[in-house]
Design an enzyme around this catalytic site. Structure first.
Site, short mmCIF file in Angstrom:
data_model
loop_
_atom_site.label_atom_id
_atom_site.label_comp_id
_atom_site.label_asym_id
_atom_site.label_seq_id
_atom_site.Cartn_x
_atom_site.Cartn_y
_atom_site.Cartn_z
N LYS A 1 2.02 4.95 18.34
CA LYS A 1 2.23 6.42 17.87
C LYS A 1 2.27 7.29 19.02
O LYS A 1 3.04 8.57 19.05
CB LYS A 1 1.06 6.63 16.95
CG LYS A 1 0.96 6.01 15.65
CD LYS A 1 -0.30 5.75 15.14
CE LYS A 1 -0.25 5.19 13.67
NZ LYS A 1 -1.83 4.99 13.22
N THR A 59 0.72 -1.11 0.00
CA THR A 59 -0.04 -0.16 0.07
C THR A 59 0.84 1.41 0.09
O THR A 59 0.64 2.11 -0.84
CB THR A 59 -1.02 0.08 1.16
OG1 THR A 59 -1.76 -1.12 1.14
CG2 THR A 59 -1.89 1.31 1.30
N VAL A 60 1.78 1.41 1.00
CA VAL A 60 2.39 2.82 1.15
C VAL A 60 3.69 2.68 0.10
O VAL A 60 3.77 3.70 -0.40
CB VAL A 60 3.14 2.94 2.53
CG1 VAL A 60 3.86 4.05 2.56
CG2 VAL A 60 2.01 2.72 3.52
#
Ligand code: NDP
Ligand code: HSE
Length: 436
Positions: free
Chosen positions: A205, A13-14
């Site tokens: 995160k 995807t990335v």
């Protein structure tokens, strides 16, 4: 000037999004970087797979080590994911003197201290903007844009998959697992989607954000994490009737006693902008002593939004190639020898207010028992609502909102309330934040 050669590990995807953005915007990007940036090599597990990008002209391999050991590659972009295997790859890339760009939050949260120490020793950069909040340049905002501030707290919706699930459940009444499957098809979810729904990804995160906000080492093991799997439609409905939205937040707060690091579903007043961040969008609210509150909003996941951050990091690395390593922006915002060991608080010491939902027999004295237990634990009540019994049930739902209290007192009070003969089942507790 000679073009700069980039080696890409991962074409999913990335990785695919990164190839597409670098190709489409090549002219703008080289004008900004001062040099042409070319992906000359890339690796993936299965070279026969259909890709979202055109790999024509890129030398492909199934072994990432081929790229890491290629002397013509100056920047390695890691978009594979996972920790142990990838950590070894990146340490070897650093050893070989290559700069690294990664979107891998679990890797940075768990092994960043070691990786940054090694990178500093070798004089190379490890850039990781895409690791937090996808396309929002939140690392750069806190690390550079807000570097004149003392950061007091930050609170963010930092998992796109979780926010997408909560929004679809609330707005369309869709089933949890059905929405999760769609998030996986859209490429938003982690390889192991329990990371998204159990708050682990948001915890990774938050670990990164807290380090760059407060100048502390990365310490994921000290983050309190709670996911969205216990949120029911009933809680979403009652919260709305009371003027709140339920959002899955990562919160980092610098208090006089230490730092709170917590990830959990949270009731937020619906008038707050962040309460209206929906779908895969993310938002981070940062409170600095000089700037006040500032809010950063954008797509939290997906191919091109994430590639936007990856490509910005590649450009930053190219721009910094000629600078003295001692004078670059530090990896974790604070100079490496100024990282402070400020204590991170245990969850018992958190101070917040609460939404409590319990089911009780419809008898005189039940409410009095509950309020007495709360009073015994110094917990003040902000509001109480008693609802009609749900269809086919005799127990009545009681919803309480409390004022700010110590989590230890709340835990003890919940244990006593659950032990009452007149209360059935568990008390559903959701923390509340006004974010004022
Ligand atoms: P994908 O699963 O889509 O892509 C992973 C890529 O790595 C694939 O090309 C895969 O090959 C390759 N790969 C996997 N294992 C190996 C291996 N052992 N050796 C060589 N190549 C391997 O992941 P994403 O692109 O979604 O995520 C990549 C990273 O970016 C992760 O760290 C993720 O957390 C992070 N991230 C993802 C976001 C998103 O929206 N998806 C947003 C922000 C960060 P093959 O294609 O042949 O299977
Ligand atoms: N799985 C992550 C999310 C990807 O949904 O937010 C972006 O980090």
């Amino acid at each position: 000037m000679k073009p700069i050669n980039v080696g890409l590990l991962g074409l999913g995807t990335v990785g695919g999004g990164t190839v597409n953005v670098l190709k489409r915007n090549a002219v703008e990007i080289s004008r900004r970087a001062g040099r042409q940036i070319v992906i000359t090599r890339a690796s993936a597990k299965d070279l026969g797979k259909n890709r979202i990008c055109d790999t024509h002209g890129i030398n492909l391999s199934t072994d990432p080590m081929d790229i890491i050991n290629d002397p013509t590659i100056e920047i390695v972009v890691e978009l594979i994911g996972g920790t142990d295997f990838v950590k070894e790859l990146l340490l070897k890339a650093i050893e070989n003197g290559k700069h690294v760009v990664t979107a891998n939050k679990s890797l940075i949260a768990l092994h960043g201290n070691e990786i940054f120490a090694k990178a500093s020793k070798k004089g190379v950069i490890v850039a990781f903007e895409a690791a937090v909040a996808g396309g929002i340049p939140i690392i750069k905002a806190i690390r550079e844009g807000l570097s004149g501030n003392q950061i007091q707290w930050l609170a963010g919706i930092i998992n796109g998959t979780g926010n997408f699930i909560l929004t679809e459940m609330r707005d369309k009444g869709r089933d949890f697992y059905d929405v999760l499957a769609e998030a996986q098809t859209l490429g938003y979810a982690e390889a192991d989607p329990t990371f998204d729904v159990e708050g682990i990804d948001a915890g990774h995160k938050l670990t990164i954000l807290a380090s760059i906000a407060f100048g502390i080492p990365l310490q994921f093991d000290k983050v309190y994490t709670e996911g969205i799997s216990r949120i029911t439609r009933l809680d979403v409905e009652y919260a709305e009737q009371l003027g709140y939205r339920i959002k899955h937040l990562g919160i980092a707060r610098n208090t006089a006693d230490g730092i709170e690091l917590r990830v959990h579903p949270t009731l937020i007043p619906e008038r707050r902008l962040i309460a209206n961040v929906n779908g895969v969008m993310n938002a981070v609210l940062v409170k600095g002593d000089a700037v006040g509150a500032s809010l950063y909003y954008g797509a939290g996941a997906g191919a091109e939004p994430t590639a936007s951050s990856v490509v910005a990091d590649i450009i930053d690395v190219v721009r910094a190639l000629t600078s003295d390593p001692e004078n670059r922006v530090p990896h974790l915002a604070f100079q490496a020898d100024a990282i402070a060991d400020i204590p991170v608080l245990k969850s018992d010491c958190f101070k917040t207010s609460y939404y409590l939902r319990l089911n009780a027999e419809d008898k005189p004295g039940v409410l009095a028992d509950v309020t007495r237990i709360l009073a015994d634990h110094h917990i003040s009540i902000e509001a109480i609502i008693q609802k009609e019994p749900l269809r086919d049930e005799t127990a009545i739902p009681i919803i309480l909102l409390t004022q700010i209290t110590l989590e230890k007192e709340m835990n003890a009070a919940i244990t006593k309330i659950e032990a009452l003969k007149t209360v059935t089942g568990k008390v559903n507790r959701i923390r509340m934040e006004t974010l004022g």
